[in-house]
Write an enzyme that holds these catalytic residues in place. Structure first.
Site, mmCIF file in Angstrom:
data_model
loop_
_atom_site.group_PDB
_atom_site.id
_atom_site.type_symbol
_atom_site.label_atom_id
_atom_site.label_comp_id
_atom_site.label_asym_id
_atom_site.label_seq_id
_atom_site.Cartn_x
_atom_site.Cartn_y
_atom_site.Cartn_z
ATOM 1 N N TRP A 27 -8.242 5.899 6.805
ATOM 2 C CA TRP A 27 -8.340 5.549 8.220
ATOM 3 C C TRP A 27 -7.028 5.020 8.757
ATOM 4 O O TRP A 27 -6.761 5.112 9.956
ATOM 5 C CB TRP A 27 -9.538 4.651 8.496
ATOM 6 C CG TRP A 27 -9.522 3.193 8.149
ATOM 7 C CD1 TRP A 27 -8.950 2.597 7.076
ATOM 8 C CD2 TRP A 27 -10.183 2.158 8.896
ATOM 9 N NE1 TRP A 27 -9.214 1.239 7.092
ATOM 10 C CE2 TRP A 27 -9.974 0.943 8.192
ATOM 11 C CE3 TRP A 27 -10.938 2.132 10.057
ATOM 12 C CZ2 TRP A 27 -10.483 -0.282 8.640
ATOM 13 C CZ3 TRP A 27 -11.445 0.916 10.501
ATOM 14 C CH2 TRP A 27 -11.212 -0.269 9.791
ATOM 15 N N TYR A 44 -7.129 -12.349 5.056
ATOM 16 C CA TYR A 44 -7.523 -10.938 5.124
ATOM 17 C C TYR A 44 -8.619 -10.728 6.172
ATOM 18 O O TYR A 44 -8.378 -10.966 7.345
ATOM 19 C CB TYR A 44 -7.911 -10.497 3.713
ATOM 20 C CG TYR A 44 -7.660 -9.042 3.380
ATOM 21 C CD1 TYR A 44 -6.538 -8.373 3.846
ATOM 22 C CD2 TYR A 44 -8.551 -8.341 2.567
ATOM 23 C CE1 TYR A 44 -6.307 -7.045 3.513
ATOM 24 C CE2 TYR A 44 -8.337 -7.017 2.226
ATOM 25 C CZ TYR A 44 -7.219 -6.371 2.713
ATOM 26 O OH TYR A 44 -7.000 -5.046 2.369
ATOM 27 N N TRP A 45 -9.827 -10.336 5.803
ATOM 28 C CA TRP A 45 -10.888 -10.067 6.771
ATOM 29 C C TRP A 45 -11.825 -11.258 6.952
ATOM 30 O O TRP A 45 -12.954 -11.095 7.418
ATOM 31 C CB TRP A 45 -11.670 -8.822 6.361
ATOM 32 C CG TRP A 45 -10.882 -7.566 6.563
ATOM 33 C CD1 TRP A 45 -10.186 -6.864 5.619
ATOM 34 C CD2 TRP A 45 -10.687 -6.866 7.791
ATOM 35 N NE1 TRP A 45 -9.570 -5.765 6.186
ATOM 36 C CE2 TRP A 45 -9.862 -5.745 7.515
ATOM 37 C CE3 TRP A 45 -11.122 -7.071 9.106
ATOM 38 C CZ2 TRP A 45 -9.480 -4.841 8.502
ATOM 39 C CZ3 TRP A 45 -10.741 -6.171 10.083
ATOM 40 C CH2 TRP A 45 -9.923 -5.067 9.779
ATOM 41 N N TYR A 103 0.450 0.801 -8.170
ATOM 42 C CA TYR A 103 -0.697 0.367 -7.383
ATOM 43 C C TYR A 103 -1.930 0.329 -8.271
ATOM 44 O O TYR A 103 -2.130 1.202 -9.120
ATOM 45 C CB TYR A 103 -0.943 1.307 -6.194
ATOM 46 C CG TYR A 103 -2.126 0.870 -5.372
ATOM 47 C CD1 TYR A 103 -1.994 -0.156 -4.445
ATOM 48 C CD2 TYR A 103 -3.374 1.448 -5.557
ATOM 49 C CE1 TYR A 103 -3.089 -0.605 -3.709
ATOM 50 C CE2 TYR A 103 -4.476 1.014 -4.829
ATOM 51 C CZ TYR A 103 -4.326 -0.012 -3.913
ATOM 52 O OH TYR A 103 -5.410 -0.451 -3.197
ATOM 53 N N ASP A 111 -12.360 -5.133 3.372
ATOM 54 C CA ASP A 111 -12.613 -5.279 1.944
ATOM 55 C C ASP A 111 -13.310 -6.571 1.543
ATOM 56 O O ASP A 111 -14.322 -6.559 0.843
ATOM 57 C CB ASP A 111 -11.295 -5.173 1.178
ATOM 58 C CG ASP A 111 -10.554 -3.872 1.434
ATOM 59 O OD1 ASP A 111 -10.928 -3.140 2.373
ATOM 60 O OD2 ASP A 111 -9.604 -3.592 0.703
ATOM 61 N N TRP A 140 -3.541 6.181 2.961
ATOM 62 C CA TRP A 140 -4.907 5.702 3.155
ATOM 63 C C TRP A 140 -5.561 6.437 4.318
ATOM 64 O O TRP A 140 -4.915 6.755 5.308
ATOM 65 C CB TRP A 140 -4.911 4.201 3.424
ATOM 66 C CG TRP A 140 -5.196 3.369 2.214
ATOM 67 C CD1 TRP A 140 -6.373 2.742 1.891
ATOM 68 C CD2 TRP A 140 -4.288 3.055 1.149
ATOM 69 N NE1 TRP A 140 -6.244 2.070 0.688
ATOM 70 C CE2 TRP A 140 -4.984 2.242 0.215
ATOM 71 C CE3 TRP A 140 -2.957 3.391 0.880
ATOM 72 C CZ2 TRP A 140 -4.403 1.756 -0.948
ATOM 73 C CZ3 TRP A 140 -2.361 2.911 -0.280
ATOM 74 C CH2 TRP A 140 -3.081 2.105 -1.172
ATOM 75 N N GLU A 155 0.296 -7.003 9.094
ATOM 76 C CA GLU A 155 -1.028 -6.472 8.778
ATOM 77 C C GLU A 155 -2.095 -7.189 9.600
ATOM 78 O O GLU A 155 -3.010 -6.567 10.137
ATOM 79 C CB GLU A 155 -1.297 -6.632 7.280
ATOM 80 C CG GLU A 155 -2.589 -6.009 6.810
ATOM 81 C CD GLU A 155 -2.763 -6.096 5.304
ATOM 82 O OE1 GLU A 155 -3.689 -5.433 4.781
ATOM 83 O OE2 GLU A 155 -1.984 -6.819 4.644
ATOM 84 N N TYR A 189 0.869 -1.191 0.000
ATOM 85 C CA TYR A 189 0.000 0.000 0.000
ATOM 86 C C TYR A 189 0.903 1.237 0.000
ATOM 87 O O TYR A 189 1.145 1.840 1.050
ATOM 88 C CB TYR A 189 -0.894 0.016 1.241
ATOM 89 C CG TYR A 189 -1.703 -1.245 1.466
ATOM 90 C CD1 TYR A 189 -2.824 -1.531 0.696
ATOM 91 C CD2 TYR A 189 -1.357 -2.136 2.479
ATOM 92 C CE1 TYR A 189 -3.583 -2.681 0.919
ATOM 93 C CE2 TYR A 189 -2.103 -3.285 2.717
ATOM 94 C CZ TYR A 189 -3.205 -3.552 1.933
ATOM 95 O OH TYR A 189 -3.941 -4.686 2.162
ATOM 96 N N ARG A 204 -5.232 -12.779 -0.089
ATOM 97 C CA ARG A 204 -5.797 -11.575 -0.696
ATOM 98 C C ARG A 204 -7.188 -11.858 -1.267
ATOM 99 O O ARG A 204 -7.551 -13.022 -1.495
ATOM 100 C CB ARG A 204 -4.887 -11.083 -1.821
ATOM 101 C CG ARG A 204 -3.477 -10.738 -1.382
ATOM 102 C CD ARG A 204 -3.466 -9.525 -0.479
ATOM 103 N NE ARG A 204 -4.016 -8.353 -1.168
ATOM 104 C CZ ARG A 204 -4.399 -7.229 -0.553
ATOM 105 N NH1 ARG A 204 -4.324 -7.128 0.748
ATOM 106 N NH2 ARG A 204 -4.866 -6.228 -1.252
#
Length: 441
Positions: free
Chosen positions: A47, A368-369, A93, A181, A45, A412, A41, A214
């Site tokens: 936040w 990731y999330w 990017y 995301d 960004w 991360e 990244y 990802r």
């Protein structure tokens, strides 16, 4: 395929951990702001910068102010605060400015280039944190006076452009706006989208990160479909509101907005300005979260505006209203019981809250999330627990976050069972928020 360089494993004293955290922030410093992770990244960004400023406030208040001032220097004329501010000569990017084409909006700045969507509104909270930790009171007061109208314009944009039917809950129009995301929260909505099969692009994230950690290409196809929709609408809020297939009243976004409004009221009082407007915003949104998003058996659930149905996915964000003090104490007690049941035990470190319940069929501990432990998520829940007086639970989360960084570096995100770091290495908000925890009052 080039994988991420692992963060430097840690052991030893808090002083060594603090030194490493500062090294991470210095390595990601762009001269005016901080990238989340230099290769993955490489720009600024939204936040992320708010969380980073919270960390800087403990040892470099000039940088803390610069972090937020540089972000708001890219604010649109209509108050929108973009989720990416692009930096010239940074690593490649995708999607870059040539995809967003925000010059199609009369509100967008011509320089610097930005994206055309937003991220969760933690900025007033960060500004107030920086002010409270400042030793140069004159500079701090000037900083507040400068930021107050910018923050007001940002919140005014959200209530003007991101609400409908006169309601005080704001909407997000893209998964990226949630900050989470590829969360399974969005699977059902994204499945309704049929992207253009002729669209081609080259993802840069897969060149510097492990693809298994990802979002998928199918998810990216839909992310880009939405970007193209917004671009074709000239980023006109009324048109997007009518046309977007993705419209969600998100628990996390609105809970953070409640707290940001309260902190904006504190900022206003500190510079002898009226605070009533911000307090009214905070109370109206808090009341709407309680009346529209609370479900006693599971906590708080996002609302799919298109179908009118709640999204019953057991993600960590259903506990985020604790951070803003939204539930009354008796309701908070029940929510905290549900939170305890949702925690996992990280090997040898202690309790943490994963991004998705391990009981969910979509759970993946490194994706990731969709399962990993995130420092920012646990930091928010930690402060929510402290707010309601659950100090032992809050202290345990604090210890786990610090020890995750000590063992595996500032990653991360982390495997919720082993504690191993995954995703981007030398990650800025992980370093910044651990600095904040180490210096906690």
């Amino acid at each position: 395929m080039v994988g991420p360089t692992p963060g430097r494993p840690q052991s030893g004293s808090d002083a060594e951990l603090i030194a490493h955290a500062r090294e991470v922030l210095n390595a990601n410093w762009l001269g005016h702001a901080t990238s989340p992770s230099a290769q993955l990244y490489p720009h600024q960004w939204s936040w992320d910068s708010a969380f980073v400023a919270i960390g800087y406030a403990h040892y470099d208040e000039r940088r803390a102010r610069a972090e937020l001032e540089s972000l708001f220097a890219a604010q649109w004329a209509n108050g929108l605060l973009p989720h990416i501010v692009f930096v010239n000569d940074a690593h490649p990017y995708f999607p870059g400015p040539e995809v967003w084409l925000t010059e199609g909006s009369p509100s967008a700045p011509r320089h610097p280039k930005t994206s055309g969507i937003v991220q969760p509104p933690v900025h007033a909270t960060a500004v107030w944190h920086v002010y409270r930790h400042s030793s140069d009171r004159d500079q701090a007061a000037e900083f507040l006076a400068t930021m107050l109208p910018r923050l007001t314009a940002w919140h005014d944009y959200l209530y003007r452009e991101r609400t409908r039917d006169g309601g005080p809950l704001v909407e997000i129009w893209h998964p990226w706006e949630s900050g989470m995301d590829n969360s399974p929260l969005w699977d059902g909505i994204l499945a309704r989208i049929s992207p253009d099969p002729t669209t081609t692009y080259q993802r840069t994230d897969l060149l510097v990160a492990e693809p298994a950690e990802r979002p998928t290409d199918a998810e990216y196809d839909r992310y880009i479909h939405l970007v193209k929709l917004f671009r074709d609408c000239g980023y006109d809020g009324q048109l997007i509101r009518e046309l977007t297939p993705f419209a969600v009243r998100d628990v996390l976004f609105n809970a953070l907005l409640v707290q940001a409004n309260r902190d904006l009221a504190s900022i206003a009082r500190a510079v002898d300005s009226p605070d009533a407007r911000y307090l009214e915003w905070a109370e109206a949104t808090a009341h709407a979260i309680e009346s529209e998003l609370r479900h006693d058996d599971v906590g708080y659930l996002d609302l799919d505006v298109v179908t009118g149905e709640p999204i019953a996915t057991p993600v960590w964000a259903r506990f985020s209203p604790l951070f803003a003090g939204v539930p009354e104490p008796d309701r908070a007690a029940k929510l905290i019981e549900q939170l305890r049941a949702a925690m996992v035990t990280v090997d040898g470190l202690g309790a943490a809250v994963p991004s998705l319940s391990p009981d969910d069929p979509h759970f993946d501990p490194t994706l990731y999330w969709r399962g990993p432990v995130w420092i920012n998520a646990n930091w928010l829940i930690h402060h929510g627990l402290r707010r309601y007086g659950y100090t032992s639970e809050a202290d345990e989360l604090r210890t786990t976050m610090i020890e995750l960084a000590r063992r595996g570096g500032f990653s991360e995100h982390y495997h919720p069972m082993t504690g191993r770091g995954h995703g981007g290495a030398e990650f800025a908000w992980s370093a910044a928020l651990v600095l904040d925890l180490l210096d906690e009052d």
